[in-house]
Design a protein around this motif. Structure first.
Motif, mmCIF file in Angstrom:
data_model
loop_
_atom_site.group_PDB
_atom_site.id
_atom_site.type_symbol
_atom_site.label_atom_id
_atom_site.label_comp_id
_atom_site.label_asym_id
_atom_site.label_seq_id
_atom_site.Cartn_x
_atom_site.Cartn_y
_atom_site.Cartn_z
ATOM 1 N N GLU A 1 0.840 -1.206 0.000
ATOM 2 C CA GLU A 1 0.000 0.000 0.000
ATOM 3 C C GLU A 1 0.873 1.254 0.000
ATOM 4 N N VAL A 2 1.921 1.279 0.798
ATOM 5 C CA VAL A 2 2.801 2.435 0.864
ATOM 6 C C VAL A 2 3.511 2.627 -0.470
ATOM 7 N N GLN A 3 4.025 1.488 -1.055
ATOM 8 C CA GLN A 3 4.675 1.576 -2.360
ATOM 9 C C GLN A 3 3.722 2.134 -3.421
ATOM 10 N N PHE A 4 2.471 1.719 -3.410
ATOM 11 C CA PHE A 4 1.499 2.170 -4.406
ATOM 12 C C PHE A 4 1.220 3.666 -4.256
ATOM 13 N N LEU A 5 1.067 4.125 -3.025
ATOM 14 C CA LEU A 5 0.774 5.542 -2.794
ATOM 15 C C LEU A 5 1.950 6.424 -3.215
ATOM 16 N N VAL A 6 3.185 5.962 -2.931
ATOM 17 C CA VAL A 6 4.347 6.753 -3.326
ATOM 18 C C VAL A 6 4.433 6.861 -4.837
ATOM 19 N N MET A 7 4.228 5.719 -5.539
ATOM 20 C CA MET A 7 4.280 5.746 -7.001
ATOM 21 C C MET A 7 3.146 6.576 -7.582
ATOM 22 N N LEU A 8 1.939 6.511 -6.984
ATOM 23 C CA LEU A 8 0.793 7.284 -7.489
ATOM 24 C C LEU A 8 1.046 8.790 -7.332
ATOM 25 N N PHE A 9 1.579 9.199 -6.181
ATOM 26 C CA PHE A 9 1.851 10.616 -5.966
ATOM 27 C C PHE A 9 2.907 11.132 -6.940
ATOM 28 N N MET A 10 3.942 10.271 -7.182
ATOM 29 C CA MET A 10 4.994 10.681 -8.114
ATOM 30 C C MET A 10 4.465 10.738 -9.543
ATOM 31 N N LEU A 11 3.529 9.873 -9.880
ATOM 32 C CA LEU A 11 2.925 9.896 -11.219
ATOM 33 C C LEU A 11 2.127 11.185 -11.412
ATOM 34 N N CYS A 12 1.420 11.599 -10.388
ATOM 35 C CA CYS A 12 0.660 12.868 -10.468
ATOM 36 C C CYS A 12 1.608 14.047 -10.675
ATOM 37 N N GLU A 13 2.747 14.008 -9.951
ATOM 38 C CA GLU A 13 3.710 15.098 -10.116
ATOM 39 C C GLU A 13 4.270 15.106 -11.532
ATOM 40 N N ALA B 1 12.208 20.113 -17.775
ATOM 41 C CA ALA B 1 12.418 18.926 -18.618
ATOM 42 C C ALA B 1 13.259 17.875 -17.889
ATOM 43 N N LEU B 2 14.314 18.310 -17.192
ATOM 44 C CA LEU B 2 15.150 17.373 -16.434
ATOM 45 C C LEU B 2 14.359 16.711 -15.307
ATOM 46 N N LEU B 3 13.502 17.486 -14.651
ATOM 47 C CA LEU B 3 12.673 16.909 -13.591
ATOM 48 C C LEU B 3 11.694 15.876 -14.153
ATOM 49 N N ILE B 4 11.175 16.145 -15.339
ATOM 50 C CA ILE B 4 10.270 15.171 -15.982
ATOM 51 C C ILE B 4 11.018 13.867 -16.258
ATOM 52 N N LEU B 5 12.223 13.979 -16.816
ATOM 53 C CA LEU B 5 13.016 12.792 -17.143
ATOM 54 C C LEU B 5 13.392 12.019 -15.874
ATOM 55 N N TYR B 6 13.821 12.762 -14.857
ATOM 56 C CA TYR B 6 14.230 12.113 -13.613
ATOM 57 C C TYR B 6 13.039 11.451 -12.936
ATOM 58 N N THR B 7 11.925 12.076 -12.910
ATOM 59 C CA THR B 7 10.730 11.505 -12.281
ATOM 60 C C THR B 7 10.281 10.260 -13.039
ATOM 61 N N PHE B 8 10.358 10.323 -14.370
ATOM 62 C CA PHE B 8 9.962 9.177 -15.176
ATOM 63 C C PHE B 8 10.861 7.966 -14.878
ATOM 64 N N VAL B 9 12.171 8.207 -14.724
ATOM 65 C CA VAL B 9 13.111 7.104 -14.427
ATOM 66 C C VAL B 9 12.798 6.495 -13.064
ATOM 67 N N LEU B 10 12.537 7.346 -12.068
ATOM 68 C CA LEU B 10 12.216 6.832 -10.737
ATOM 69 C C LEU B 10 10.935 6.022 -10.745
ATOM 70 N N GLU C 1 9.993 13.508 -3.893
ATOM 71 C CA GLU C 1 8.618 13.916 -4.146
ATOM 72 C C GLU C 1 8.301 15.276 -3.492
ATOM 73 N N LEU C 2 8.836 15.452 -2.261
ATOM 74 C CA LEU C 2 8.594 16.721 -1.572
ATOM 75 C C LEU C 2 9.251 17.881 -2.324
ATOM 76 N N ALA C 3 10.488 17.661 -2.820
ATOM 77 C CA ALA C 3 11.188 18.715 -3.558
ATOM 78 C C ALA C 3 10.446 19.072 -4.834
ATOM 79 N N ILE C 4 9.998 18.027 -5.562
ATOM 80 C CA ILE C 4 9.243 18.296 -6.800
ATOM 81 C C ILE C 4 7.932 19.024 -6.477
ATOM 82 N N PHE C 5 7.285 18.636 -5.371
ATOM 83 C CA PHE C 5 6.020 19.260 -4.976
ATOM 84 C C PHE C 5 6.214 20.754 -4.677
ATOM 85 N N ILE C 6 7.303 21.075 -3.948
ATOM 86 C CA ILE C 6 7.588 22.480 -3.634
ATOM 87 C C ILE C 6 7.857 23.273 -4.916
ATOM 88 N N TYR C 7 8.611 22.642 -5.838
ATOM 89 C CA TYR C 7 8.906 23.306 -7.108
ATOM 90 C C TYR C 7 7.623 23.592 -7.883
#
Length: 415
Positions: free
Chosen positions: A10-22, A47-56, A82-88
């Motif tokens: 459940e924790v893994q799914f929520l982390v991946m879902l939040f990162m997908l939204c970002e 663009a770099l954040l998109i690429l990095y988030t996609f890899v993660l 995720e927190l850093a991307i959210f703040i950005y």
């Protein structure tokens, strides 16, 4: 902290879902920034954040589905990213909102024009409407009964119909006054437009009507002043004639009284001659041709004529220096002298003149018999009262307890 693979599903799914939204929000932000100029650095970072988030996300998904435990990544690492991307994202979205509130676009221009109190409309070179505010549509509707303005020719036709009398001001049903103006302008892109304006001049129109009414009243007053000026000389002459008539009336009465007194008392030839001279002076004045009426204000002459009548005059104070008031006082003295001899058998006439605080008060009495009834001004007294009023003076006649005539006036009140 435990590793990502050791966390619950459940924790893994929520982390991946939040990162997908970002990731989705980052992609939308990049698309929006694509049309902004001078934003190259921010575009690269996004663009770099998109690429990095996609890899993660791919790494976490691989571990989640295939349970690949060869990669040992702590859970806190993903949470910090995720927190850093959210703040950005929050920072960028806030900037976009603030920028949008300060940016003037087509909608902002239209809204601003609609709030103008002036009717504004821009026509293309062909005459078609390019931009027109609500006030212009409202004015057009009140002038024509139609709500849709289609072309410049349509507006010209309405203006030619309503302005056929040559009046540049157009009056609406609610009494609003408008003035129309038109000019050709060129936009920054080189296109030519016709700008039509209806400006509210209601207050100016009201002032114009008030000015026209005042001008009409002034012209009427000017005509009246011309009539008054035309009659001024005649009125002045009539006033002089009235003064002279009053004086001659008193002289004639005094002459007759002197002759009557001399005959009844068997006066000496010298006294009779003086009485006849007083009468002849009046007759000579009446017979004189082209004589100009004069003001009779000679006090010594009054004293001499009074002596002929057997009356002694006592003056307390000084005669007024103002000619018009002095003339009224002298006429009153002549009238009182004649009446004192005729009706009261008086031998003394008292004249008191006081001048204080710019006010002149004259009182005339005699030592003769008191009137048996109230004196109603008539003849000479009535004429004298009218002359006193003409120079701003007030005259009163008292019968009790003894005859008294008063004249009061302020210096400068006389005409």
């Amino acid at each position: 902290m435990i590793e990502f693979m050791q966390a619950s599903h459940e924790v893994q799914f929520l982390v991946m879902l939040f990162m997908l939204c970002e990731l989705i929000v980052l992609m939308i932000l990049e698309i929006v920034q694509f049309h902004d100029a001078h934003k190259a650095v921010q575009k690269v970072i996004t663009a770099l954040l998109i690429l990095y988030t996609f890899v993660l996300i791919c790494t976490m998904t691989d571990n989640y589905h295939y349970h690949n435990y060869t990669q040992s990544v702590k859970l806190w690492y993903y949470l910090v990213v995720e927190l850093a991307i959210f703040i950005y994202l929050v920072w960028k979205i806030t900037q976009r909102i603030k920028k949008g509130s300060r940016t003037i676009g087509t909608a902002s221009i239209r809204q601003a024009i609609d709030h103008l109190p002036v009717g504004v409309c821009y026509f293309e070179k062909s005459g078609a409407v390019k931009l027109c505010n609500n006030r212009m549509y409202q004015i057009f509707s009140e002038m024509t009964g139609k709500s849709d303005l289609q072309s410049l020719d349509q507006l010209h036709a309405i203006l030619a119909k309503d302005g056929g009398k040559g009046d540049p001001v157009y009056i609406l049903k609610d009494k609003t006054a408008l003035i129309y103006s038109e000019q050709v302008i060129m936009a920054a892109d080189g296109r030519v437009y016709t700008e039509s304006l209806f400006t509210d001049v209601t207050l100016l129109n009201q002032k114009k009507e008030e000015l026209a009414l005042s001008l009409k009243e002034l012209r009427a007053m000017n005509r009246e002043l011309k009539v008054l000026r035309a009659n001024a000389k005649e009125l002045a002459r009539e006033e002089e004639i009235m003064n002279a008539t009053t004086r001659l009336h008193d002289q004639m009465g005094a002459g007759l009284l002197a002759i009557r007194r001399g005959l009844l008392q068997e006066a000496s030839p010298k006294e009779l001659r003086q009485a006849v001279n007083l009468w002849e002076k009046t007759v000579q004045t009446l017979r004189a041709e082209n004589i100009q009426p004069q003001l009779f204000d000679d006090y010594e002459e009054l004293v001499q004529d009074a002596r002929v009548l057997g009356v002694e005059i006592h003056l307390q104070g000084e005669l007024p220096g103002d000619r018009s008031i002095r003339n009224i006082v002298m006429l009153a003295a002549w009238e009182c002298l004649t009446n004192a001899v005729r009706h009261a058998d008086a031998t003394q006439l008292m004249i008191s003149i006081k001048q204080t605080d710019g006010k002149i008060i004259c009182e005339i009495t005699n030592d003769g018999q008191a009137p048996t009834k109230d004196i109603v001004p008539g003849g000479g007294l009535k004429n004298l009262m009218m002359q006193a009023q003409s120079v701003g003076a007030k005259m009163h006649v008292y019968s009790r307890p003894q005859f008294k005539l008063t004249i009061s006036a302020r210096r400068g009140d006389q005409l």
